[in-house]
Enzyme design. Structure first.
Site, PDB file in Angstrom:
ATOM      1  CB  SER A 126      -0.902   0.027   1.236  1.00  0.00           C
ATOM      2  OG  SER A 126      -1.761  -1.080   1.234  1.00  0.00           O
ATOM      3  CD  GLU A 363      -3.516  -9.724   5.136  1.00  0.00           C
ATOM      4  OE1 GLU A 363      -3.825 -10.764   4.554  1.00  0.00           O
ATOM      5  OE2 GLU A 363      -2.738  -9.684   6.105  1.00  0.00           O
TER       6      GLU A 363
HETATM    7  N1  CAA Z   1      -5.203 -13.823  -7.712  1.00  0.00           N
HETATM    8  C1  CAA Z   1      -4.141 -13.970  -8.537  1.00  0.00           C
HETATM    9  N2  CAA Z   1      -3.856 -13.079  -9.491  1.00  0.00           N
HETATM   10  C2  CAA Z   1      -4.677 -12.024  -9.639  1.00  0.00           C
HETATM   11  C3  CAA Z   1      -5.788 -11.813  -8.801  1.00  0.00           C
HETATM   12  C4  CAA Z   1      -6.041 -12.781  -7.812  1.00  0.00           C
HETATM   13  N3  CAA Z   1      -7.073 -12.684  -6.966  1.00  0.00           N
HETATM   14  N4  CAA Z   1      -6.390 -10.660  -9.182  1.00  0.00           N
HETATM   15  C5  CAA Z   1      -5.682 -10.167 -10.208  1.00  0.00           C
HETATM   16  N5  CAA Z   1      -4.648 -10.987 -10.477  1.00  0.00           N
HETATM   17  C6  CAA Z   1      -3.619 -10.844 -11.511  1.00  0.00           C
HETATM   18  C7  CAA Z   1      -4.233 -10.943 -12.902  1.00  0.00           C
HETATM   19  O1  CAA Z   1      -4.329 -12.287 -13.325  1.00  0.00           O
HETATM   20  C8  CAA Z   1      -3.231 -10.146 -13.715  1.00  0.00           C
HETATM   21  O2  CAA Z   1      -2.098 -10.925 -13.954  1.00  0.00           O
HETATM   22  P1  CAA Z   1      -1.554 -11.220 -15.465  1.00  0.00           P
HETATM   23  O3  CAA Z   1      -1.453  -9.897 -16.168  1.00  0.00           O
HETATM   24  O4  CAA Z   1      -0.252 -11.926 -15.262  1.00  0.00           O
HETATM   25  O5  CAA Z   1      -2.612 -12.096 -16.101  1.00  0.00           O
HETATM   26  C9  CAA Z   1      -2.800  -9.051 -12.745  1.00  0.00           C
HETATM   27  O6  CAA Z   1      -3.085  -9.523 -11.433  1.00  0.00           O
HETATM   28  C10 CAA Z   1      -3.506  -7.733 -12.948  1.00  0.00           C
HETATM   29  O7  CAA Z   1      -4.890  -8.017 -13.004  1.00  0.00           O
HETATM   30  P2  CAA Z   1      -5.962  -6.864 -13.215  1.00  0.00           P
HETATM   31  O8  CAA Z   1      -5.573  -5.970 -14.361  1.00  0.00           O
HETATM   32  O9  CAA Z   1      -7.276  -7.546 -13.322  1.00  0.00           O
HETATM   33  O10 CAA Z   1      -5.824  -6.057 -11.863  1.00  0.00           O
HETATM   34  P3  CAA Z   1      -6.665  -4.836 -11.304  1.00  0.00           P
HETATM   35  O11 CAA Z   1      -5.932  -3.585 -11.454  1.00  0.00           O
HETATM   36  O12 CAA Z   1      -8.063  -4.892 -11.875  1.00  0.00           O
HETATM   37  O13 CAA Z   1      -6.683  -5.177  -9.726  1.00  0.00           O
HETATM   38  C11 CAA Z   1      -7.441  -6.175  -7.728  1.00  0.00           C
HETATM   39  C12 CAA Z   1      -7.106  -6.349  -9.217  1.00  0.00           C
HETATM   40  C13 CAA Z   1      -7.962  -7.546  -7.298  1.00  0.00           C
HETATM   41  C14 CAA Z   1      -8.494  -5.117  -7.492  1.00  0.00           C
HETATM   42  C15 CAA Z   1      -6.124  -5.817  -6.978  1.00  0.00           C
HETATM   43  O14 CAA Z   1      -5.679  -4.536  -7.295  1.00  0.00           O
HETATM   44  C16 CAA Z   1      -6.242  -5.946  -5.489  1.00  0.00           C
HETATM   45  O15 CAA Z   1      -6.236  -7.049  -4.946  1.00  0.00           O
HETATM   46  N6  CAA Z   1      -6.319  -4.799  -4.769  1.00  0.00           N
HETATM   47  C17 CAA Z   1      -6.326  -4.821  -3.295  1.00  0.00           C
HETATM   48  C18 CAA Z   1      -4.959  -4.727  -2.754  1.00  0.00           C
HETATM   49  C19 CAA Z   1      -4.884  -5.178  -1.337  1.00  0.00           C
HETATM   50  O16 CAA Z   1      -5.430  -6.198  -0.943  1.00  0.00           O
HETATM   51  N7  CAA Z   1      -4.140  -4.423  -0.540  1.00  0.00           N
HETATM   52  C20 CAA Z   1      -3.938  -4.809   0.827  1.00  0.00           C
HETATM   53  C21 CAA Z   1      -2.581  -4.391   1.259  1.00  0.00           C
HETATM   54  S1  CAA Z   1      -1.693  -5.575   2.171  1.00  0.00           S
HETATM   55  C22 CAA Z   1      -2.225  -5.428   3.770  1.00  0.00           C
HETATM   56  O17 CAA Z   1      -3.232  -4.900   4.111  1.00  0.00           O
HETATM   57  C23 CAA Z   1      -1.301  -6.121   4.673  1.00  0.00           C
HETATM   58  C24 CAA Z   1      -1.252  -5.654   6.060  1.00  0.00           C
HETATM   59  O18 CAA Z   1      -0.351  -4.966   6.448  1.00  0.00           O
HETATM   60  C25 CAA Z   1      -2.235  -6.235   7.031  1.00  0.00           C
END
Ligand code: CAA
Length: 383
Positions: A126, A363
């Site tokens: 993030s 997360e």
């Molecule tokens: N699993 C595996 N791969 C995935 C995926 C998933 N659930 N979602 C997307 N991807 C992959 C896609 O396959 C793609 O890969 P390739 O190009 O190799 O095929 C790549 O990611 C990009 O995909 P998109 O263009 O579809 O991605 P997007 O921009 O639409 O975003 C999203 C997808 C799911 C919204 C992602 O941005 C996301 O998960 N956002 C949330 C982030 C998050 O969880 N942050 C939390 C921070 S960590 C934290 O909180 C830890 C802490 O300290 C407690």
């Protein structure tokens, strides 16, 4: 379908429950008030193998299955969700990621001490302008011989002050969007790397969350996890796994809310009887119990699927979405049952509500979980 836990799983659940009650509960209220990191508790958890639970013994982990990890996370978080998140980040985001994608050098140098719990890990994705939209990384790294020069800011980093090793995502090729993001291991003390002040949070106050700044930090090439350009895929894959950790944390908070409500309802009298004898309270307790059970089943299902080597992405997102909602609802209901006593710090339930809220945010927010679930549904529909 068999819902029985194995002997080992029951033993781990019991150990975690006893440890949480004996070692974590006595200081939980004070640490929450002071915002104090549970350093000694984490050391003791390391001795129990709780900081590298799913890591293979080959890399000094405890070699336990995902169901055991989920059960332990529920028990620890039932007593103190702050300790739960510290454990969860080290286990599911950091150790799991390094075991799956790290080179031999990374496993030997970083994973082993993390799995032994001698070192603590943090996961830095993030940024001020890249939260849910995680591809928008502004932190960047440029190659310089056999090193990379890292610059940028991360925020909301759990274990931000206390960690020793940080998995940091950075742009290494701005033209390539998510395919130009790389994961680097940054070590505490590297010149140019600093952490910010501890955030003054609503809940999970005993865990430390802060921003990180990188100013020309020289990171060796061998600290790259997986490959250049794979940092976003790494993050997505690891977050898929992290979700049953946070789902378990939420189940723990929900269970604590139910436990506290049952205890209070049996003691508190109103209208000449203990309030548990009033249908209004019984209905609340029943609703809470159903939700807690359903949340646990979803969470353990996701964990069991992972253990069976099966697809678990949809179930893990469902488990996190539902369990975090249940945690908030049960904590709110617990306050309602406690009445005025629920609203003051003397009773534990106000902390449960403060701790529960973050499970709907970190997360991957609940809205992100819905996106992940919908995408999985669409894949199934297309197949
Ligand atoms: N699993 C595996 N791969 C995935 C995926 C998933 N659930 N979602 C997307 N991807 C992959 C896609 O396959 C793609 O890969 P390739 O190009 O190799 O095929 C790549 O990611 C990009 O995909 P998109 O263009 O579809 O991605 P997007 O921009 O639409 O975003 C999203 C997808 C799911 C919204 C992602 O941005 C996301 O998960 N956002 C949330 C982030 C998050 O969880 N942050 C939390 C921070 S960590 C934290 O909180 C830890 C802490 O300290 C407690």
């Amino acid at each position: 379908m068999n819902f029985d836990l194995t002997e080992d799983q029951i033993m781990i659940q019991q150990t975690a429950r006893e440890f949480a009650e004996a070692e974590i509960a006595p200081t939980a209220v004070e640490r929450d008030k002071k915002g104090e990191f549970p350093t000694e508790i984490i050391k003791k958890m390391a001795e129990l193998g709780f900081m590298g639970m799913m890591v293979s013994p080959e890399y000094d982990g405890a070699g336990m299955d995902t169901v055991s990890y989920a059960l332990a996370m529920m028990e620890i978080s039932r007593v103190d969700a702050s300790v739960g998140v510290i454990m969860s980040v080290n286990n599911s985001l950091v150790c799991s990621g390094l075991e799956k994608y790290g080179s031999d050098y990374i496993k030997e140098t970083f994973l082993k001490p993390l799995a032994r719990g001698e070192k603590l890990g943090a996961f830095a994705l993030s940024e001020p302008e890249a939260g849910s939209d995680a591809t928008q990384q502004k932190t960047y790294a440029e190659k310089d011989g056999d090193h990379w020069i890292l610059n940028g800011i991360k925020n909301w980093i759990t274990n931000g002050q206390s960690a020793d090793y940080y998995l940091v995502m950075a742009q290494t090729d701005k033209e390539k969007r998510h395919k130009g993001i790389t994961c680097f291991i940054v070590e505490k003390g590297m010149p140019g790397f600093e952490h910010g002040v501890k955030e003054d949070k609503l809940g999970i106050r005993s865990s430390d969350t802060c921003s990180l700044t990188f100013t020309n930090v020289r990171v060796p090439e061998k600290n790259i996890v997986w490959e250049v350009g794979k940092g976003f895929n790494f993050s997505m894959n690891i977050l898929n796994g992290g979700r049953y950790g946070i789902a378990s944390q939420a189940c723990g908070i929900a269970q604590a809310s139910l436990d506290a409500s049952l205890k209070y309802a049996k003691e508190r009298k109103a209208f000449n009887t203990e309030i548990i004898n009033h249908q209004a309270i019984q209905f609340k307790l029943s609703e809470m119990a159903v939700k807690v059970e359903a949340a646990k089943l979803l969470t353990l299902q996701a964990a069991a699927l992972r253990d069976a080597g099966k697809e678990f992405v949809k179930q893990a997102a469902m488990a996190k979405l539902y369990s975090s909602k249940v945690a908030v609802e049960c904590a709110l209901e617990a306050i309602q049952i406690h009445g005025g006593y629920g609203y003051v710090r003397e009773y534990l339930v106000e902390r449960y509500l403060r701790d529960a809220k973050i499970t709907e945010i970190y997360e991957g927010t609940s809205e992100i979980q819905k996106i992940v679930i919908a995408r999985e549904l669409m894949k199934e529909f297309a197949a």
